[in-house]
Write an enzyme that holds these catalytic residues in place. Structure first.
Site, PDB file in Angstrom:
ATOM      1  N   SER A  77      53.069  28.426  39.029  1.00 46.43           N
ATOM      2  CA  SER A  77      54.349  27.833  39.416  1.00 46.43           C
ATOM      3  C   SER A  77      54.486  27.825  40.937  1.00 46.43           C
ATOM      4  CB  SER A  77      55.496  28.644  38.819  1.00 46.43           C
ATOM      5  OG  SER A  77      56.724  28.098  39.223  1.00 46.43           O
TER       6      SER A  77
ATOM      7  N   LEU B  59      62.323  28.491  46.826  1.00 48.61           N
ATOM      8  CA  LEU B  59      62.633  27.878  45.520  1.00 48.61           C
ATOM      9  C   LEU B  59      63.340  26.531  45.638  1.00 48.61           C
ATOM     10  CD1 LEU B  59      63.804  30.911  43.299  1.00 48.61           C
ATOM     11  CD2 LEU B  59      61.515  29.954  43.533  1.00 48.61           C
TER      12      LEU B  59
ATOM     13  N   CYS C 189      60.748  36.382  42.626  1.00 46.39           N
ATOM     14  CA  CYS C 189      60.515  35.576  43.833  1.00 46.39           C
ATOM     15  C   CYS C 189      60.899  36.381  45.080  1.00 46.39           C
ATOM     16  CB  CYS C 189      61.320  34.281  43.795  1.00 46.39           C
ATOM     17  SG  CYS C 189      61.105  33.321  45.318  1.00 46.39           S
TER      18      CYS C 189
ATOM     19  N   THR D 191      53.944  36.610  44.325  1.00 45.46           N
ATOM     20  CA  THR D 191      53.661  36.933  45.724  1.00 45.46           C
ATOM     21  C   THR D 191      54.427  38.209  46.101  1.00 45.46           C
ATOM     22  OG1 THR D 191      55.488  35.567  46.498  1.00 45.46           O
ATOM     23  CG2 THR D 191      53.338  34.512  46.353  1.00 45.46           C
TER      24      THR D 191
ATOM     25  N   GLY E  74      47.104  34.549  47.800  1.00 43.66           N
ATOM     26  CA  GLY E  74      45.722  34.316  48.213  1.00 43.66           C
ATOM     27  C   GLY E  74      44.804  35.472  47.859  1.00 43.66           C
TER      28      GLY E  74
ATOM     29  N   GLY F 179      46.950  36.059  41.020  1.00 43.08           N
ATOM     30  CA  GLY F 179      46.884  36.798  42.281  1.00 43.08           C
ATOM     31  C   GLY F 179      45.460  36.878  42.792  1.00 43.08           C
TER      32      GLY F 179
ATOM     33  N   GLY G 255      46.283  29.556  41.796  1.00 46.54           N
ATOM     34  CA  GLY G 255      47.379  29.201  42.699  1.00 46.54           C
ATOM     35  C   GLY G 255      46.904  28.786  44.061  1.00 46.54           C
TER      36      GLY G 255
END
Lengths: 267, 218
Positions: free
Chosen positions: A11, A62, A123, A183, A201, A227, A249
């Site tokens: 997402s 967001l 988030c 994250t 990352g 992740g 991601g």
């Protein structure tokens, strides 16, 4: 839920399906849409991104049209082609307890269009952190479970209680899966500029691996690992410690063909 | 939109830090569209405006760090695109103002739109070009002040150069600028390249990179 191949587009990273311009749908098990909140969100002011060779910090905030506009888009047929091409996971969040419930209520009539709902509970770019109070979290998870009759996934971060404790609560409340991890709050100094946001990352891989390992040892939840997955080896490591699927991601920004390579390795 | 590999044909040095790279492959694109190029120094690809140099597909690169240095050194590059919204100028006579690193973009626009081209550089170009070129900030400002009215102007370079140009040209014609903002996906997914405009938030990878100057500045 069975994903073939067991690869999810994360997402936020994948937007609202835009990466299907660069990736064949047959290599994607499910595509998670950008998180939708109760009210429209303009997002955070720029600069919103900073990247290095092994991490990206984003502060998108967001940005999304809000659930009512999203429903109008759904009804207008804007996403029909997307739904025809790939299985879709709906991601949602709120700025408070009630907003999570309101999004769930509004989306309940449309849930059969989706393979699952992912509740973004972590988030780092918004102020409300549902993981900080387990009593309230339990009430929220129970309430959302009652409102939705679909495969329910909690997207968890590592900021709050231990992730395995939260995952046990998720299972106790009748949810079906977890996405691990989101994250993590981070900061980058770029000359005179200080950029705050959520880091993603390759740098996240060992943290996410530990989270998957811990949650697998304590629950039977379906685990989507997320992740730092940037290679076939990374995906293999996550499957070894108990993931049911891997979520790709940030690496998409560097090399969209990675999805095809992982898919071919694990189909 | 595709994921592809590009093979370098020529590397042409324009100034001490700016280069033009031509490629063996071709790509259909519209003016101001760009490609995202992979480097080992960043987890995201970097955007480079598409252009042509005597018929060959080309990009310009200003070397500002290890990523851009990598790009000029490679024979093969991984990329995706074309990204962005193509620029269609209004009718009438136009002028394009650019820095040396944008030479491929403006060379292509010159051929498509028969527009005038002016290059503002901090140092003398190492190759001969048929466009009027001025050196240094003072000469650049003097050039902009001396320009007659056009139906449209298109400015591509640094943010600061574009803003200065907009302020000096806005009363002489419609001014369009090619804006810069940090970008990750280039395809409209990440929402990272957002900028504030008078008409709300715009995302440069899908709404731009060319916008009207008056949308952004007073």
């Amino acid at each position: 839920m069975e994903l073939k191949p067991p690869i999810v587009i994360a997402s936020g990273i994948g937007g609202m399906g835009e990466y299907l311009k660069l990736i064949e749908p047959k290599f994607i098990g499910a595509y998670t849409l950008k998180t939708i909140t109760f009210k429209p969100k303009k997002g955070n002011p720029p600069p919103r991104l900073i990247a290095t060779e092994n991490y990206l910090i984003n502060s998108i905030g967001l940005e999304n049209p809000g659930v009512e506009n999203f429903i109008e888009q759904l009804k207008s047929g804007q996403y029909d082609e997307l739904f025809e091409r790939v299985k879709i996971i709906f991601s949602f969040a709120g700025d408070n307890f009630e907003e999570y419930e309101q999004v769930a209520e509004k989306m309940a009539p449309f849930q059969n269009k989706f393979i699952a709902f992912e509740c973004n509970l972590s988030c780092p770019n918004v102020h409300f952190n549902p993981l900080s109070d387990l009593t309230t979290l339990k009430r929220l998870l129970s309430s959302l479970r009652r409102k939705l009759d679909i495969f329910l996934i909690a997207k968890l971060g590592i900021e709050g209680a231990f992730v395995e404790s939260i995952a046990k609560l998720v299972e106790l409340c009748g949810w079906d899966g977890v996405t691990l991890i989101n994250t993590i709050r981070a900061l980058h100094v770029d000359g005179e500029r200080i950029i705050k946001g959520g880091v993603s990352g390759p740098i996240l891989k060992p943290i996410a691996l530990r989270a998957v390992h811990e949650v697998r040892s304590k629950t039977k939840l379906y685990i989507i690992a997320s992740g730092g997955i940037a290679s076939e080896k990374d995906a293999e490591d996550f499957f070894k410690v108990g993931a049911n699927a891997v979520s790709v991601g940030t690496i998409l920004y560097k090399d969209p063909s990675i999805v095809e390579r992982i898919a071919k390795n694990f189909s | 939109m595709e994921n592809f590999s590009l093979t370098r044909d020529e590397l042409i040095q324009l100034t001490s830090d700016s280069f033009l790279i031509t490629f063996n492959e071709d790509l259909n694109f519209e003016p101001t569209q760009f490609i995202m190029i992979e480097t080992p120094t960043s987890i995201v690809r970097k955007p480079f405006g598409l252009g042509r140099w005597y018929g060959k597909l080309a990009i310009g690169v200003q070397v500002i760090g290890p990523g851009t240095k990598y790009i000029i050194e490679q024979r093969y590059l991984k990329a995706h695109g074309p990204c962005g919204k193509g620029f269609t100028p209004p009718s009438g006579k136009g002028a394009v103002i650019a820095t040396p690193a944008c030479l491929a973009i403006v060379f292509d626009m010159h051929r498509r739109f028969l527009c005038d081209v002016f290059i503002g550089s901090l140092e003398k170009l190492k190759i001969e070009v048929s466009f009027k070129t001025v050196l240094g900030d003072e000469e650049f400002v003097a050039l902009l002040k001396s320009l007659k009215a056009y139906d449209w102007f298109f400015v591509v370079g640094s943010d600061q150069m574009e803003k200065v140009s907009y302020n000096l040209l806005k009363d002489k014609g419609q001014v369009f600028v090619s804006l810069n903002e940090y970008m990750a996906c280039g395809v409209g997914a990440c929402r990272g390249c957002a900028i504030e405009t008078k008409h709300g938030l715009k995302h440069l990878c899908v709404d731009g990179p060319a916008l009207r100057g008056e949308e952004v500045w007073n």
